[in-house]
Scaffold this active site. Structure first.
Site, PDB file in Angstrom:
ATOM      1  CG  ASN A 154      -0.521   0.066   2.507  1.00 28.48           C
ATOM      2  OD1 ASN A 154       0.712  -0.856   2.774  1.00 28.48           O
ATOM      3  ND2 ASN A 154      -0.753   0.824   3.532  1.00 28.48           N
ATOM      4  CD  GLU A 253       5.041  -0.646  12.129  1.00 21.93           C
ATOM      5  OE1 GLU A 253       4.951  -0.345  10.750  1.00 21.93           O
ATOM      6  OE2 GLU A 253       5.929  -0.117  12.690  1.00 21.93           O
ATOM      7  CB  CYS A 287      -2.397   0.183   8.285  1.00 16.41           C
ATOM      8  SG  CYS A 287      -1.288   1.386   8.773  1.00 16.41           S
ATOM      9  CD  GLU A 466      10.007  -1.226  13.323  1.00 19.61           C
ATOM     10  OE1 GLU A 466      10.555  -0.698  12.676  1.00 19.61           O
ATOM     11  OE2 GLU A 466       9.607  -2.395  13.133  1.00 19.61           O
TER      12      GLU A 466
HETATM   13  P1  NAD Z   1      -0.087  -9.425   3.327  1.00 19.41           P
HETATM   14  O1  NAD Z   1      -0.123  -9.757   4.956  1.00 19.41           O
HETATM   15  O2  NAD Z   1      -0.632 -10.373   2.508  1.00 19.41           O
HETATM   16  O3  NAD Z   1       1.574  -9.457   2.913  1.00 19.41           O
HETATM   17  C1  NAD Z   1       2.465  -8.652   3.307  1.00 19.41           C
HETATM   18  C2  NAD Z   1       3.732  -9.297   2.929  1.00 19.41           C
HETATM   19  O4  NAD Z   1       3.919 -10.479   3.500  1.00 19.41           O
HETATM   20  C3  NAD Z   1       3.902  -9.386   1.321  1.00 19.41           C
HETATM   21  O5  NAD Z   1       5.162  -8.875   0.972  1.00 19.41           O
HETATM   22  C4  NAD Z   1       3.583 -10.871   1.076  1.00 19.41           C
HETATM   23  O6  NAD Z   1       4.450 -11.396   0.016  1.00 19.41           O
HETATM   24  C5  NAD Z   1       4.231 -11.642   2.601  1.00 19.41           C
HETATM   25  N1  NAD Z   1       3.717 -12.779   2.836  1.00 19.41           N
HETATM   26  C6  NAD Z   1       2.452 -13.233   2.905  1.00 19.41           C
HETATM   27  N2  NAD Z   1       2.350 -14.401   3.550  1.00 19.41           N
HETATM   28  C7  NAD Z   1       3.648 -14.628   3.691  1.00 19.41           C
HETATM   29  C8  NAD Z   1       4.374 -15.756   4.788  1.00 19.41           C
HETATM   30  N3  NAD Z   1       3.481 -16.868   4.917  1.00 19.41           N
HETATM   31  N4  NAD Z   1       5.541 -15.553   5.103  1.00 19.41           N
HETATM   32  C9  NAD Z   1       6.433 -14.647   4.897  1.00 19.41           C
HETATM   33  N5  NAD Z   1       5.786 -13.572   4.120  1.00 19.41           N
HETATM   34  C10 NAD Z   1       4.494 -13.644   3.563  1.00 19.41           C
HETATM   35  O7  NAD Z   1      -0.502  -7.844   3.281  1.00 19.41           O
HETATM   36  P2  NAD Z   1      -0.836  -6.999   2.079  1.00 19.41           P
HETATM   37  O8  NAD Z   1      -2.208  -7.569   1.600  1.00 19.41           O
HETATM   38  O9  NAD Z   1       0.415  -6.853   1.227  1.00 19.41           O
HETATM   39  O10 NAD Z   1      -0.841  -5.585   2.766  1.00 19.41           O
HETATM   40  C11 NAD Z   1      -2.194  -5.211   3.242  1.00 19.41           C
HETATM   41  C12 NAD Z   1      -2.386  -5.495   4.975  1.00 19.41           C
HETATM   42  O11 NAD Z   1      -1.087  -4.509   5.453  1.00 19.41           O
HETATM   43  C13 NAD Z   1      -3.468  -4.990   5.448  1.00 19.41           C
HETATM   44  O12 NAD Z   1      -3.920  -5.802   6.429  1.00 19.41           O
HETATM   45  C14 NAD Z   1      -3.120  -3.668   6.061  1.00 19.41           C
HETATM   46  O13 NAD Z   1      -3.704  -3.143   7.317  1.00 19.41           O
HETATM   47  C15 NAD Z   1      -1.595  -4.197   6.663  1.00 19.41           C
HETATM   48  N6  NAD Z   1      -0.676  -2.894   6.867  1.00 19.41           N
HETATM   49  C16 NAD Z   1      -0.536  -2.580   8.213  1.00 19.41           C
HETATM   50  C17 NAD Z   1       0.303  -1.366   8.297  1.00 19.41           C
HETATM   51  C18 NAD Z   1       0.634  -0.977   9.843  1.00 19.41           C
HETATM   52  O14 NAD Z   1       1.484  -0.186  10.038  1.00 19.41           O
HETATM   53  N7  NAD Z   1       0.203  -1.548  10.820  1.00 19.41           N
HETATM   54  C19 NAD Z   1       0.913  -0.609   7.342  1.00 19.41           C
HETATM   55  C20 NAD Z   1       0.467  -1.153   6.134  1.00 19.41           C
HETATM   56  C21 NAD Z   1      -0.274  -2.301   5.997  1.00 19.41           C
HETATM   57  O1  6OD Z   2       3.951   6.870   9.289  1.00 17.95           O
HETATM   58  C1  6OD Z   2       4.598   5.602   9.486  1.00 17.95           C
HETATM   59  O2  6OD Z   2       5.616   5.493   9.594  1.00 17.95           O
HETATM   60  C2  6OD Z   2       3.992   4.247   8.712  1.00 17.95           C
HETATM   61  N1  6OD Z   2       4.608   3.066   9.081  1.00 17.95           N
HETATM   62  C3  6OD Z   2       2.755   4.460   8.313  1.00 17.95           C
HETATM   63  C4  6OD Z   2       2.118   3.253   7.987  1.00 17.95           C
HETATM   64  C5  6OD Z   2       0.797   3.261   7.004  1.00 17.95           C
HETATM   65  C6  6OD Z   2       0.023   2.141   6.971  1.00 17.95           C
HETATM   66  O3  6OD Z   2      -0.410   1.912   5.856  1.00 17.95           O
END
Ligand code: NAD
Ligand code: 6OD
Length: 485
Positions: A154, A253, A287, A466
């Protein structure tokens, strides 16, 4: 001609072989690039390269390491538009957003962690025991080691640099696995790190998917010392299982189901502008995006009407058009998931105030993964679209009558990432914000970031924090030395 996106191991790009997949543009469905998938043997080479570079990089003076980070920031600045294009090509997000947020934050991440790590001292303290003995204690921070960095699609460059900058500044070496949807900017970053003088092997990129691919091979590799991961809660849980038998450190995260609380005393115009950003930024694929809006009953109808009007005003369009505010979702597959929630909401009795489907944009954009910004009323916290993370441009609005009820509704979730409180009552702002069960609680704003503040989530939203010195807790291991005086 379609470009090849290659793995980067031991300071060099790996010659492409037959294992690859097509990166599809979310804007129009065209093939953007051929991405080369790392197999288990290549992941093994990447971890070995990171291990080989570790001792030298860890022993490099902090001033030298932070100087490399500052040069990286300068080099990203020099190649700014290349990063904008890489990021917007992969995601379809507007150029304007990439310039103001994604690429700008990548630069700030490198400078900010150079400042933090450059200034960090070694904690020490005198001990005065009850039996009269005295001691001097000090802790030596050492790098965690070889760190696996796994990030989603994202905000690809922002999230990657948010982890790579502190990891390298602290003397670690990294193997990064970008999302299969967004391989470009991590690959471009390899060139920039090399130009800035990072030693070969300190930054490695392996491309691939999760299960049975580079992601799983990396987290199961016995040569890694820790995993820093941003992504979904389900994947976080799978990674935790993968590292459990070797007891490796994790920083997670994860997902969210973030609430906004709008009180009747809020400055409504400013609130509606803030809510529009918090619901629809990056097409709802942040997120921290607001997915649940609770509005105090006297202003509830006005909030619904105002947000709907602003949603109608969003301009869906090509990333390079100046007027564009909103891009597509990342992929057709993700659009199917989001549309599934649009259907579930209607089945649960939601009223769709605006949006609810696929827009007809004409031209070749209909080959992309566009979706309408959407607002619902009529759902309750019991309904699945109010409980599960959707990760699209959609929010559900629900009225409340008292402050206690608003707090209870917002905290009624298994997630705990972020929230925002909108009020002109200063005491209420503090009072309510502190009671939110989240890692980041905003008042009269959203996604306002000081990079030194603790960033993370509670519950299903993550483990650890972090940001600034908080990052040092993950990327270093202290050894305490105790000397009896
Ligand atoms: P995802 O969990 O499907 O994938 C994230 C990464 O993990 C990708 O690089 C993927 O290839 C890898 N991955 C998937 N399965 C794996 C496994 N079994 N072992 C190791 N690596 C693996 O997430 P997404 O669809 O790419 O992103 C969207 C999600 O990310 C949403 O849930 C969003 O809330 C979350 N997100 C959280 C934050 C935060 O700061 N909390 C920030 C951005 C996105
Ligand atoms: O602002 C940041 O440092 C951060 N990790 C943002 C995450 C956004 C999620 O999509």
């Amino acid at each position: 001609m379609v470009a090849d996106i290659r793995n980067f191991v031991g300071g060099a790009f790996v010659e492409p072989d037959e294992r690859c997949w097509d990166k599809i543009s979310p804007v129009d469905g065209s093939v953007l690039a051929r991405v080369h998938e790392a197999d288990a043997e290549l992941v093994d080479r990447a971890v070995a390269a990171a291990r080989g570079a570790l001792d030298g990089w860890a022993a490099t003076a902090v001033t030298t390491r932070t100087a490399v980070l500052r040069r990286v920031a300068d080099r990203i600045e020099a190649r700014f538009e290349e990063f904008v294009q890489a990021e917007c090509g992969d995601t379809g997000k507007p150029y304007r957003q990439a310039r103001e947020l994604d690429v700008a934050r990548a630069i700030a991440n490198f400078r900010s962690f150079a400042d933090t790590v450059g200034a960090a001292g070694q904690p020490s303290f005198l001990t005065d025991l009850a039996d009269g003995r005295k001691a001097l204690n000090y802790a030596v921070r050492k790098p965690l080691g070889v760190v696996a960095v796994i990030v989603p699609w994202n905000l690809p460059l922002l999230l990657l640099t948010w982890k790579v900058a502190p990891a390298l500044a602290c003397g670690n070496t990294v193997v990064v696995k970008p999302s299969e949807e967004t391989p470009s900017s991590a690959t471009l970053l390899a060139e920039v790190l090399d130009e800035a003088g990072l030693p070969a092997g300190a930054y490695n990129v392996v491309h691939g998917f999760g299960p049975d691919s580079a992601g799983q091979f990396l987290v199961e590799h016995p040569g890694i010392d820790g995993v820093t991961f941003t992504g979904s809660t389900a994947t976080g849980s799978a990674i935790m299982r993968a590292v459990a038998s070797r007891v490796r450190s994790v920083s997670f995260e994860l997902g969210g189901k973030n609430a906004a609380l709008v009180f009747a005393d809020a400055d409504l115009d400013a609130t509606l502008d803030g809510l529009t950003r918090s619901v629809f930024a990056n097409t709802g694929q942040v997120c921290r995006c607001t997915q649940r809006v609770y509005g105090e009953r006297p202003v509830f109808d006005e909030v619904v009407a105002g947000l709907a009007e602003r949603a109608r005003g969003l301009q869906l369009g090509r990333p390079d058009a100046d007027a564009t505010t909103t891009g597509p979702l990342i992929s057709r597959e993700h659009r199917e998931k989001v549309l599934g929630y649009y259907k579930l909401a209607e089945e649960a009795g939601a009223k769709t105030v605006v949006g609810g489907g696929i827009p007809a944009l004409g031209d070749n954009l209909d080959g992309g993964s566009w979706i309408e910004p959407t607002i619902w009323t009529g759902l309750s916290n019991a309904d699945r679209p109010m409980r599960e993370e959707i990760f699209g441009p959609v929010a559900s609005l629900v009225p409340f009558d008292t402050e206690e009820e608003a707090i209870a509704l917002a905290n009624d979730t298994d997630y705990g990432l972020a929230s925002s409180v909108w009020t002109t009552n200063l005491s209420r702002g503090h009072r309510v914000a502190q009671r939110m069960n989240v890692g980041m609680s905003w008042v009269n704003t959203w996604f306002l970031r000081d990079l030194r503040s603790p960033f993370g989530g509670v519950g299903l939203s993550g483990i650890g924090r972090e940001g600034g010195e908080h990052s040092l807790d993950f990327y270093t291991e202290p050894t305490n030395v105790c000397i009896q005086l």
